[in-house]
Design a protein around this motif. Structure first.
Motif, PDB file in Angstrom:
ATOM      1  N   GLY A 176      -1.281  21.872   2.399  1.00 54.37           N
ATOM      2  CA  GLY A 176      -2.417  20.980   2.232  1.00 54.37           C
ATOM      3  C   GLY A 176      -2.358  20.117   0.984  1.00 54.37           C
ATOM      4  N   LEU A 177      -1.187  19.974   0.394  1.00 52.96           N
ATOM      5  CA  LEU A 177      -1.026  19.123  -0.779  1.00 52.96           C
ATOM      6  C   LEU A 177      -0.503  17.753  -0.358  1.00 52.96           C
ATOM      7  CD1 LEU A 177       0.610  21.599  -3.356  1.00 52.96           C
ATOM      8  CD2 LEU A 177      -1.799  20.965  -3.127  1.00 52.96           C
ATOM      9  N   PRO A 178      -0.710  16.726  -1.175  1.00 52.98           N
ATOM     10  CA  PRO A 178      -0.190  15.400  -0.820  1.00 52.98           C
ATOM     11  C   PRO A 178       1.327  15.412  -0.791  1.00 52.98           C
ATOM     12  CG  PRO A 178      -0.983  15.425  -3.086  1.00 52.98           C
ATOM     13  CD  PRO A 178      -1.423  16.716  -2.468  1.00 52.98           C
ATOM     14  N   THR A 179       1.910  14.477  -0.070  1.00 49.95           N
ATOM     15  CA  THR A 179       3.364  14.391   0.018  1.00 49.95           C
ATOM     16  C   THR A 179       3.904  13.083  -0.558  1.00 49.95           C
ATOM     17  OG1 THR A 179       3.234  13.469   2.254  1.00 49.95           O
ATOM     18  CG2 THR A 179       3.420  15.868   2.055  1.00 49.95           C
ATOM     19  N   ASP A 180       3.051  12.069  -0.696  1.00 47.81           N
ATOM     20  CA  ASP A 180       3.477  10.816  -1.301  1.00 47.81           C
ATOM     21  C   ASP A 180       3.843  11.067  -2.757  1.00 47.81           C
ATOM     22  OD1 ASP A 180       3.447   7.707  -1.450  1.00 47.81           O
ATOM     23  OD2 ASP A 180       2.146   8.372  -3.104  1.00 47.81           O
ATOM     24  N   ARG A 181       4.993  10.537  -3.209  1.00 46.82           N
ATOM     25  CA  ARG A 181       5.494  10.883  -4.539  1.00 46.82           C
ATOM     26  C   ARG A 181       4.556  10.454  -5.666  1.00 46.82           C
ATOM     27  NH1 ARG A 181       9.042   6.744  -2.790  1.00 46.82           N
ATOM     28  NH2 ARG A 181      10.265   8.334  -1.742  1.00 46.82           N
TER      29      ARG A 181
END
Length: 441
Positions: A176-181
């Motif tokens: 559930g964490l963002p993936t965009d760097r």
């Protein structure tokens, strides 16, 4: 990555050294003049002594220089491991014999070289074509002797190891964490403690067997790498015991183990390598040169699963120098070659072909660096990411026994906390005892 030439003797070592090593185990020997260019004039043979697969030869830089300078022939000798190479270099400097015209020096050894051997080395800051303004101030400072020792710049940096955080997008998404760097970097921007908090959020939703970090020692090395003062102070005194930055890094890293966020692996071991392939952990502190290592160990199945974001704070792990002994047969020509090999244009080529990030900040504007992207890591703009990190690294005090201190903090202290369940205080005390014994020898 450079095929990697630095010997890593500990998990998360600051100076870490050779990974995929190659080379012969011979002392650099004085080479006779041999061969002749097309015009029939005698050639000057310059010898270069390095450790491991250093990258200069592999990147074709010697061949390029010889084409441009037909009166020069370059021969390289390599000793596989820096732990064998460096003591021999000190011996040869002491006797003034058996030296190559140019010698490589690992970052963890450069402080001892500038403090004890500067008078035996050429001042490369005065070599033709060398422009101090083209280099990162902190890297230039590392290769420069103190005013008391003459103030000469005896080492020109070949590369550095600015760090990012490499992460698994699929594991972040599952937790559930963002993936965009950019969003990932924002999770912990400016504070290593935020990295710990991100780990706790990850653990709350991550599946079993999917740790947040590879090792506590890796975290400790990254945190200490972002501090201006670590193991020594400006006077050359050992201060790691009383330096809050070092103890703070140790305790923070120990928290990753205590919170169950670590995969409890020792870096640069077969188990660690397998962890990349198995997706055993979601993040690892990674300097530019480690990208190729991850690609190799994670394999084709890891493509587009891994990405890289900015680290919480600018940090450096690794990098080397070239020095020119005064006792060499061709010191003047060797200085010219050393200056050329470390010039921004050649450092950019080394980065493009071997992944060694330039220590010459002037190279960052060159297209091969500024526009560099890494297909394996989702097209990450690695030139931009690592240049930003490099320019923010503080001018760090490097001491003669940094390697010894870092090794024992990692392998004696933190490894006991991470793998054996010792308390942070027990791990710290064990490390201090080992370091004191080592420094007293």
């Amino acid at each position: 990555m450079r095929a990697r030439r630095k010997l890593v003797t500990t998990a998360g070592l600051l100076g870490a050294t050779a990974l995929l090593l190659a080379g012969c185990a011979q002392d650099p020997a004085e080479s006779p003049e041999k061969g002749a260019p097309a015009d029939g004039k005698a050639q000057t043979t310059l010898t270069v002594g390095v450790f491991g697969a250093f990258g200069l030869q592999e990147a074709g830089l010697y061949d390029e220089y010889m084409v441009q300078n037909p009166g020069i022939r370059i021969e390289q000798t390599s000793i596989e491991r820096n732990e064998n190479y460096y003591p021999q270099l000190l011996t040869h400097l002491g006797t003034g014999s058996g030296l190559a015209d140019i010698q490589a020096v690992e970052v963890n050894n450069i402080a001892e070289i500038t403090a004890t051997q500067a008078d035996k080395l050429v001042d490369l800051g005065k070599a033709p074509g060398v422009d101090k303004a083209a280099y990162l101030p902190w890297k230039w400072a590392q290769g420069t002797a103190s005013v008391a020792k003459g103030g000469a710049t005896v080492g020109l940096g070949t590369d550095i190891g600015p760090q990012g955080i490499c992460y698994r997008k699929d594991l972040f998404e599952a937790a559930g964490l963002p993936t965009d760097r950019a969003a990932v970097g924002a999770l912990w921007a400016g504070d290593w403690n935020k990295y710990l908090e991100a780990g706790k959020a990850y653990k709350a939703k991550a599946g079993e067997g999917k740790a947040f970090v590879d090792s506590a020692s890796g975290v400790m090395a990254a945190v200490t790498g972002s501090s201006a003062q670590r193991f020594y102070d400006e006077r050359g005194e050992v201060v790691y015991k009383t330096n809050p930055a070092v103890r703070g890094a140790f305790d923070l890293a120990a928290s990753f183990a205590g919170e169950g966020l670590s995969a409890r692996l020792q870096q640069f071991t077969p188990a660690w390598d397998q962890g990349f392939a198995n997706g055993s952990f979601a993040t690892v502190s990674c300097p530019a040169w480690m990208l190729g290592y991850i690609q190799d160990k994670a394999g084709p199945s890891g493509k587009d699963k891994w990405d890289v974001a900015q680290a919480p704070k600018p940090s450096n792990w690794g990098g080397s120098f070239l020095v020119v002994p005064k006792a060499g047969k061709h010191a003047e020509e060797a200085a010219k070659l050393a200056a050329w090999l470390t010039a921004p244009a050649q450092q950019a080529k080394l980065f493009e072909k071997r992944g060694s990030f330039p220590s010459a900040s002037a190279a960052y504007k060159l297209p091969s660096v500024s526009g560099a992207k890494h297909d394996y890591f989702g097209g990450a703009p690695i030139g931009e990411i690592f240049a930003k990190a490099a320019e923010g690294v503080p001018v760090t005090v490097v001491g003669p026994k940094d390697l010894v201190i870092a090794q024992n903090l990692a392998d004696i202290g933190m490894l006991q906390v991470d793998q054996k369940g010792r308390t942070p205080q027990e791990g710290w005390d064990a490390a201090v005892k080992a370091i004191d014994n080592a420094l007293d020898r």
